[in-house]
Design a protein around this motif. Structure first.
Motif, PDB file in Angstrom:
ATOM      1  N   ALA A   1      40.400  38.417  29.207  1.00  0.00           N
ATOM      2  CA  ALA A   1      40.024  37.120  29.775  1.00  0.00           C
ATOM      3  C   ALA A   1      40.889  36.793  30.984  1.00  0.00           C
ATOM      4  N   ALA A   2      42.193  37.085  30.886  1.00  0.00           N
ATOM      5  CA  ALA A   2      43.101  36.807  32.008  1.00  0.00           C
ATOM      6  C   ALA A   2      42.694  37.591  33.248  1.00  0.00           C
ATOM      7  N   GLU A   3      42.321  38.844  33.059  1.00  0.00           N
ATOM      8  CA  GLU A   3      41.868  39.655  34.194  1.00  0.00           C
ATOM      9  C   GLU A   3      40.647  39.031  34.859  1.00  0.00           C
ATOM     10  N   SER A   4      39.721  38.558  34.044  1.00  0.00           N
ATOM     11  CA  SER A   4      38.496  37.956  34.577  1.00  0.00           C
ATOM     12  C   SER A   4      38.809  36.673  35.340  1.00  0.00           C
ATOM     13  N   TYR A   5      39.684  35.839  34.777  1.00  0.00           N
ATOM     14  CA  TYR A   5      40.011  34.580  35.438  1.00  0.00           C
ATOM     15  C   TYR A   5      40.741  34.816  36.759  1.00  0.00           C
ATOM     16  N   LYS A   6      41.560  35.858  36.803  1.00  0.00           N
ATOM     17  CA  LYS A   6      42.250  36.163  38.055  1.00  0.00           C
ATOM     18  C   LYS A   6      41.265  36.531  39.151  1.00  0.00           C
ATOM     19  N   LEU A   7      40.180  37.197  38.781  1.00  0.00           N
ATOM     20  CA  LEU A   7      39.176  37.609  39.770  1.00  0.00           C
ATOM     21  C   LEU A   7      38.536  36.414  40.458  1.00  0.00           C
ATOM     22  N   VAL A   8      38.417  35.300  39.754  1.00  0.00           N
ATOM     23  CA  VAL A   8      37.796  34.110  40.343  1.00  0.00           C
ATOM     24  C   VAL A   8      38.851  33.102  40.792  1.00  0.00           C
ATOM     25  N   GLY A   9      40.125  33.504  40.777  1.00  0.00           N
ATOM     26  CA  GLY A   9      41.181  32.638  41.276  1.00  0.00           C
ATOM     27  C   GLY A   9      41.618  31.537  40.338  1.00  0.00           C
ATOM     28  N   ASN A  10      41.234  31.608  39.071  1.00  0.00           N
ATOM     29  CA  ASN A  10      41.637  30.586  38.102  1.00  0.00           C
ATOM     30  C   ASN A  10      42.957  31.020  37.462  1.00  0.00           C
ATOM     31  N   THR A  11      44.047  30.845  38.213  1.00  0.00           N
ATOM     32  CA  THR A  11      45.349  31.321  37.735  1.00  0.00           C
ATOM     33  C   THR A  11      45.863  30.513  36.549  1.00  0.00           C
ATOM     34  N   SER A  12      45.499  29.263  36.475  1.00  0.00           N
ATOM     35  CA  SER A  12      45.926  28.436  35.351  1.00  0.00           C
ATOM     36  C   SER A  12      45.373  28.992  34.044  1.00  0.00           C
ATOM     37  N   ALA A  13      44.066  29.268  34.023  1.00  0.00           N
ATOM     38  CA  ALA A  13      43.446  29.818  32.817  1.00  0.00           C
ATOM     39  C   ALA A  13      44.007  31.195  32.502  1.00  0.00           C
ATOM     40  N   ALA A  14      44.267  31.995  33.547  1.00  0.00           N
ATOM     41  CA  ALA A  14      44.807  33.339  33.334  1.00  0.00           C
ATOM     42  C   ALA A  14      46.200  33.267  32.698  1.00  0.00           C
TER      43      ALA A  14
END
Length: 538
Positions: free
Chosen positions: A177-190
């Motif tokens: 999930a962290a990898e996916s969130y990083k792809l869309v720039g959602n660093t908080s969620a990552a």
């Protein structure tokens, strides 16, 4: 007279059919517009939280679609109604409708449908099926290039793995999930996903410490872009707890110190961070620095009515004061802790305090009261579950020590006592034969080590610091909201796992039970609202 098959009659019939077809097309268009309008209204109702209105809109949309006999449109409306039923707390009804929305192999490959089917199974408690559908949804989202949706599916997948007591699999899902969130720039969620992944790697007991540290460090590095102070403070506190469990106390202290200014406006959260920071300073032997944190945390927890947490702070304070030689003040602190644990009905905290009080009384050369407290500690220990046998052995050993000191004290005080030392070369012990005029000791003798003299043994016993070593590990992970009953809470975000097991209280020592148990034996039940995905375009 024109025949039935005359050109004039045929033309008239064609004209009527054309007119009827045009009317039919108009009716069909009107119905489609009505369905779209009802669908939009249903979504709007969901946004405002009016689930009853949303269900009615989606029901009417499905009813209208049935009149058109358009199978694709009917499946779409059934899909939306099924998702709405799941969100409204009727997962079985929702699952039935979602199953109707499938159309053979093609239908089974719709990512949102797989996600909703998983949500329904999760709500019904069928976590094995939920895992299967969430995994399919995540794979389909990846193939579609929808990284955010893939991350959401992986977070929910992790939640189901936790329900199945599979922390290692949950950690893997969160790292994905962290990898996916990083792809869309959602660093908080990552960052939050990585933080939880590290916690569950610890929980699994199957991961290398270096791997866990790598994940936690990556979470901290990713968190530098978090602008929301509340989210960042929560993350730092949780990573600090994980570092403590890894016995990386300096790193944990750094996390708590960074969290401190971020939570200053939230009394409950400030109390938790202060408590944890003081506990870590205790563990590092920095007792002078710890005192201020213990006192501030105890005062804040007291003002919030969190008696169990306040008891743990007083217990930590008592431990630090014992180490600093301030026995009178430590005694008062432990008494405050004892009353707080009684108010919270926490036998685990009570036996630890009794052990500390017994240790202080031994140092004050009052073995009679020490014996009383050690007996109380053993009695309270029997009310606690999952306590290792070594804890009981330690308390029995200390009780024996207090009884021996009491007997030795009686021997020194009474002028009529005569002691004769007899060496036994066979067992390498010294037997002290005790004769008391008019009041003979029923045991007759005291066993001591052969390489110790009476005065040396007495001195070493009274100078030994016997306050419980686990008292300085009373950490607190009840961070998110104040509650008199001190249940375990966890913050909800798009990438944060809400788990009662989340909440897993830290064990201060391999020999002791978790010393920061909540005041209630039951963790807060999962109250996370299950959300589904809807079709917005017909």
């Amino acid at each position: 007279m024109a025949s039935d098959g005359s050109p004039f009659r045929d033309a008239r019939e064609k004209q009527q059919k054309k007119k009827k077809a045009g009317k039919s097309r108009t009716d069909e268009t009107d119905t489609q517009e009505q369905i779209q309008r009802l669908t939009d209204d249903g979504h709007a109702a969901l946004q405002t939280g009016d689930k009853t209105a949303a269900l009615q809109c989606f029901k009417n949309a499905l009813k209208a679609a049935t009149r058109l006999r358009e199978s694709r449109l009917q499946r779409t409306c059934a899909f939306n109604l099924g998702a709405a039923y799941v969100e409204a707390g009727r997962p079985q009804k929702g699952l039935d409708l979602l199953s109707r929305s499938q159309s053979g192999e093609r239908g089974e490959r719709i990512a949102d449908l797989q996600y909703n089917l998983a949500t329904a199974h999760e709500a019904l408690g069928d976590h094995a099926q939920a895992v299967r559908h969430y995994l399919q949804a995540a794979q389909l989202y990846r193939s579609q290039g929808d990284a955010k949706a893939e991350g959401d599916a992986c977070v929910r997948l992790a939640q189901c793995h936790l329900k199945r007591q599979e922390p290692n699999e949950a950690a893997d899902a969160l790292k994905r999930a962290a990898e996916s969130y990083k792809l869309v720039g959602n660093t908080s969620a990552a960052a939050l996903a990585l933080k939880d992944a590290g916690k569950h790697m610890l929980q699994s007991g199957r991961c290398d410490a270096d791997d866990i540290i790598t994940v936690l460090t990556e979470s901290l590095e990713t968190s530098t872009n978090i602008t929301d102070q509340e989210t960042l403070g929560k993350l730092l506190n949780d990573v600090g707890l994980s570092f403590t469990q890894l016995r990386l106390f300096s790193e944990a202290a750094e996390c708590y110190e960074q969290a401190l200014p971020l939570v200053a406006s939230k009394p409950h959260r400030l109390a938790v961070v202060l408590q944890n920071l003081g506990a870590v300073h205790n563990t590092l032997g920095q007792y002078e620095e710890a005192l201020r944190y213990h006192r501030e945390a105890a005062a804040l927890h007291g003002s919030l009515g969190s008696r169990g947490a306040q008891g743990r702070c007083f217990s930590n304070l008592g431990f630090a004061l014992v180490e600093l030689g301030e026995l009178e003040e430590a005694w008062e602190s432990f008494l405050h802790a004892q009353q707080a644990f009684r108010d919270a009905d926490d036998p685990s905290g009570q036996w630890q305090v009794c052990e500390g009080l017994g240790g202080i009384k031994l140092q004050m050369r009052d073995p009679e009261k020490a014996t009383h407290y050690y007996k109380d500690a053993l009695r309270l220990l029997c009310q606690c579950q999952e306590v290792s046998g070594s804890v009981q052995e330690r308390l029995v050993s200390k009780l024996s020590e207090a009884l021996q000191q009491k007997l030795l004290q009686q021997q020194v005080i009474r002028p009529s006592v005569r002691m004769t030392a007899l060496r036994d070369n066979q067992n390498e012990t010294v037997c002290l034969s005790v004769e008391v005029s008019g009041d003979r000791n029923p045991t007759g003798e005291v066993m001591m080590s052969s390489d110790s003299h009476l005065s040396e043994e007495h001195t070493s016993e009274t100078n030994d610091v016997t306050a419980q070593p686990e008292a300085n590990r009373n950490l607190n992970n009840t961070y998110d909201k104040p509650d008199i009953q001190q249940h375990i809470f966890s913050v909800r975000s798009s990438a944060h796992i809400e788990s009662a097991s989340e909440a897993a209280m830290l064990n201060g020592s391999e020999e002791t039970p978790p010393s920061n148990q909540p005041d209630s034996d039951e963790a807060t039940p999962l109250t996370r609202r299950l959300t589904s995905r809807f079709c917005t375009v017909m």
